[in-house]
Design an enzyme around this catalytic site. Sequence first.
Site, PDB file in Angstrom:
ATOM      1  N   HIS A 101       0.816  -1.215   0.000  1.00 46.91           N
ATOM      2  CA  HIS A 101       0.000   0.000   0.000  1.00 46.91           C
ATOM      3  C   HIS A 101       0.854   1.270   0.000  1.00 46.91           C
ATOM      4  O   HIS A 101       0.353   2.358  -0.273  1.00 46.91           O
ATOM      5  CB  HIS A 101      -0.990  -0.007   1.180  1.00 46.91           C
ATOM      6  N   ASP A 131       0.146  -7.581   1.419  1.00 47.22           N
ATOM      7  CA  ASP A 131       0.530  -6.173   1.567  1.00 47.22           C
ATOM      8  C   ASP A 131       2.043  -6.022   1.581  1.00 47.22           C
ATOM      9  O   ASP A 131       2.604  -5.276   2.389  1.00 47.22           O
ATOM     10  CB  ASP A 131      -0.078  -5.551   2.830  1.00 47.22           C
ATOM     11  N   SER A 207       4.618   2.504   7.961  1.00 48.19           N
ATOM     12  CA  SER A 207       4.227   1.368   7.120  1.00 48.19           C
ATOM     13  C   SER A 207       5.391   0.875   6.275  1.00 48.19           C
ATOM     14  O   SER A 207       6.063   1.658   5.601  1.00 48.19           O
ATOM     15  CB  SER A 207       3.073   1.764   6.202  1.00 48.19           C
TER      16      SER A 207
END
Length: 465
Positions: A101, A131, A207
Amino acid sequence: MVKRCTQYLLVLCLLVSGAASARGLPELTELIEENSPAVVKINTVDRSRMARGNNNAPQYQQEIPDIFRHLLEPRRNQRPVASMGSGFIISKDGYIVTNNHVVDGADEVRVTLTDRREYEAKVIGTDERSDLALLKIEADDLSAVRWGDSEDLQVGEWVVAIGSPFGLDYSASAGIVSAMGRSIPNESRENYVPFIQTDVAINPGNSGGPLFNLDGEVVGINSQIYTRSGGSIGLSFAIPASLAQDVVAQLKEKGRVDRGWLGVGIRNVDRDMAEAMGLGKPSGALVEQVSPGTPAAEAGIKPGDIITRFDGRKIGVHGDLPHVVGQVRPGTQVPVELMRKGKTEKLQVIVGSLPGSDEERSQASALPASRMGGPLGVVVEEIPEGMKQRWNVDTGVLVRQVIPGKPGAKAGLRSGDIIAQLGFEEVTDISDYETVVDDLPKDELLPIRFFRAGQSTFRTIKIES
């Protein structure tokens, strides 16, 4: 004499207390210093989406539904959407792991090292289901992390995250492992990652960054947080290193990930069901549905069975089964242990290929594709029969490729989606699709309906003149 003994006793207690504190609060300075050079900051630009410069729109404009907003909002002060995240170097020649992402839809990916060197990164491969993404920069003799064994992690163990929360470069935070094997379905309601839950302070920008154990080994990749404020509230989730290493190896080898597939619908076993089936306590995955022609059906698995072990691994709750099955390479024969009518049964199953993986791509490649992109900017083809059966879809066209910046990309279409409706017309096959596309009006917001992982979704699309 009594006074002196009391003083000695007090000193002894302080020393014991200090030693206990030292054991409870680890020294992290050396770990962070040694591993920070392998952590990178990632900045991306997506030119297919535009951010508006005017953030002080009147209240009446803020409340306008998206489908009408373009009629009243000004078109000026627009710029490409930029975002940021973290990553870490896994090899001295410049391979980098981050979240999917973080780079999804990006037209430009730039990587910044701790010494402020910047590189443009190439996306080697991405995997939406886990992911994860693998990048490559042209550099040599870089600092790289060491992988650890996430299977050895225990609840209560100390872990450390390094990343760039809110763009604050190379920030470190620490906490403990709160739980293991958390099942969190993604947007497509798929669940193939047994997340590590921690209370480490993870915020936007972390992230894709690494999660270290106290040996300085990467045991997880920070991926998600649960929050009501946008910041950390002590609920963060990381992708286990054991799963990530397999995904990264496949992305490096072939740019994609092939997963195992069984073909069953499952749910949890409650206390009453466990008692009725002769289980000592609720555990396993209750099979509610077995699709015809699937690996489960061919192996003899039936509705009502409770799968308790798969490939030698215990299935504690139903969410464990997708985690285990997904990590088995398609075509592998594995043992299955289940409860049927109060008795233990042992079967052998040849694991199939999850829809969207190599098997279906091979089937699809032999089918004629539509014109390259067309007005929507998507390449479509007929749906393979296997996919129709798996997703219970009879008509439509399969999206094989989405061209960045085009109407299809702006509408949120992805490779693997099945377009079923354009405007107000149903789409049944390639010929029907091309006829409908040719008749679509320009510069108007139109509804588009498509299936993603078997779930119907409505969006809007506009073909610009």
